[in-house]
Design an enzyme around this catalytic site. Structure first.
Site: not given
Length: 472
Positions: A143, A228, A230, A270
């Protein structure tokens, strides 16, 4: 007159990832007001199931705490809150995280630290486990916002773990060791590894083998591991999602020092499509990390009203069960719709099973197999086609020609239009390429003809006139 932080250029805002957004904002597409505008396909936002949330709110008008029937709640929410957060919300969030993981693992609300989104959660963890100049290893592609979130204010460094399309960009032991050795050559102290699971931008979930590899790696080298997660609720097809917590549990590591080295980042941006609510969280088994992160969270709290509202939504188990099921179904339908349209144009994608985007292989459209060729193609798609997509180089991909294309932040009709635009561009590019190839062939033939002696033309003309060998 200003600080070095204010005047430095290390925020990452000059990345093509952010520049694409800037171009979109200058000329945003609207089906009526601006039908020729740019379509935003660089925003990983989930708008596919917003109607489910709106329906719940219509059926539960008192949930905000701001109605005439909830005056006492309004006063309680409006007054001072400490940075530990509302217990009701932390309990509901912990249960929701377990539900996403099919209740294979449980989460202790006391180990949760609330933050203003995942951006704040990742930065807070960096402050807790790394000093300025320390490094974290991150698999590529990753990202683009991590260059800002992890480095800008903390002073930490990122060392890429280079992954290849040859194995679907999977993490390998050799890639981990190479990145670690590269950091040491740069005299960087490695403090940990950070992964996104499921991956942004790949749209794939980590395999059990990769997760076990990571646990073994950080255990042997005494490193932290930040997972992570998410996008954990967006996994819409097999293989299913495996949380790092599940690996720790199955390997009987929950009550060991290794468990204290593992930290999870989560958000509702998300899975529930609520990025504007800024709801993030850190989950850690290390009491010192939880304590320090909780104190730091006072710089980015979630409002009491937001926590109250979300505690009501997440406590409705019938709703959350239906939402997760329906949302995954819609994501799969939209994902398949995008990739089917791309396939018709001759463009393939990495096989994905999660996320709000596809990792698209456009190497066949590059003028040259270089990052210069990738940027040339990206500019054509942004400025000529009117689509903002994210080039792989902005995600630190080591191979040119890959792009992240989002599909969940627009209507079905807008996606159809976007694919029509792209298809027209590919058709024109192929025709232009074929024409240029024909011209080069003609020029080459012409040069050869000019170099031949005159008797060859005379012989050829005579043979054709006589009718001999004219059809060979």
């Amino acid at each position: 007159m200003l600080s070095a932080k204010a005047t430095c250029n290390s925020h990452g805002q000059d990345s093509s990832y952010f520049l694409g957004w800037e171009e979109y904002e200058k000329n945003p597409y609207h089906p009526v007001n601006n039908p020729n505008g740019m379509i935003q396909m660089g925003l990983a936002e989930n708008q596919l199931s917003f109607d489910l949330l709106e329906s719940w709110l219509n059926n539960n008008p008192d949930s905000s705490g701001f109605t005439a029937q909830s005056v006492s709640s309004f006063k309680e929410l409006a007054l001072f809150q400490d940075y530990h957060g509302l217990p009701a919300f932390k309990n509901a969030l912990a249960d929701f995280m377990s539900e996403i993981r099919d209740n294979k693992v449980t989460f202790n609300p006391n180990n949760l630290v609330l933050t203003a989104g995942a951006t704040s959660a990742n930065e807070t963890l960096m402050f807790c486990v790394a000093d300025p100049g320390d490094a974290f290893l991150i698999p590529t592609p990753y990202y683009p916002g991590f260059d800002r979130d992890l480095k800008w204010r903390t002073g930490a460094e990122i060392v890429p773990i280079h992954c290849s399309s040859s194995n679907g960009f999977r993490i390998t032991q050799s890639a981990l060791e190479d990145a670690y050795q590269q950091a040491q050559k740069q005299n960087l102290k490695v403090k940990g590894v950070l992964v996104t699971n499921p991956s942004n931008p790949l749209g794939t979930s980590l395999s059990l083998h990769e997760l076990e590899l990571l646990v073994s790696f950080i255990s042997s080298k005494k490193l932290h591991l930040i997972s992570d997660e998410i996008y954990s609720g967006t996994v819409f097809s097999s293989p299913g999602f495996i949380s790092i917590m599940e690996v720790l549990k199955n390997k009987d590591l929950m009550n060991t020092d290794v468990a204290k080295q593992v930290h999870i980042v989560y958000s509702l941006s998300k899975d529930l499509g609520l990025p504007g609510f800024r709801i993030g969280a850190i989950y850690s088994n290390d009491d010192v990390v939880v304590s320090a992160a909780t104190k730091m969270s006072s710089f980015g709290l979630i409002s009491s009203q937001t926590q109250y509202l979300l505690s009501q939504i997440l406590s409705d188990k019938k709703f959350t069960k239906n939402y997760l099921t329906e949302n995954r179904k819609r994501l799969k339908q939209r994902h398949d719709m995008l990739e089917k349209a791309l396939h018709k144009t001759g463009i393939s994608c990495l096989k994905g099973n999660a996320g709000l985007f596809s990792w698209v292989d456009m190497r066949c459209l590059l003028s040259s197999q270089t990052f210069e060729g990738e940027m040339e193609l990206w500019k054509k798609i942004v400025y000529d086609v009117g689509l903002n997509i994210s080039p792989g180089s902005s995600c630190h991909c080591s191979e040119p020609g890959w792009f992240r294309v989002c599909f969940a932040n627009m209507s079905k009709e807008t996606l159809v239009l976007a694919m029509q635009r792209l298809s027209s561009f590919v058709d024109s590019s192929v025709k232009k390429t074929n024409h240029n190839h024909w011209r080069r062939h003609e020029n080459k033939s012409s040069r050869k003809s000019k170099s031949l002696p005159k008797w060859v033309f005379s012989l050829s003309f005579a043979t054709t006139r006589s009718g001999k060998n004219s059809d060979r």
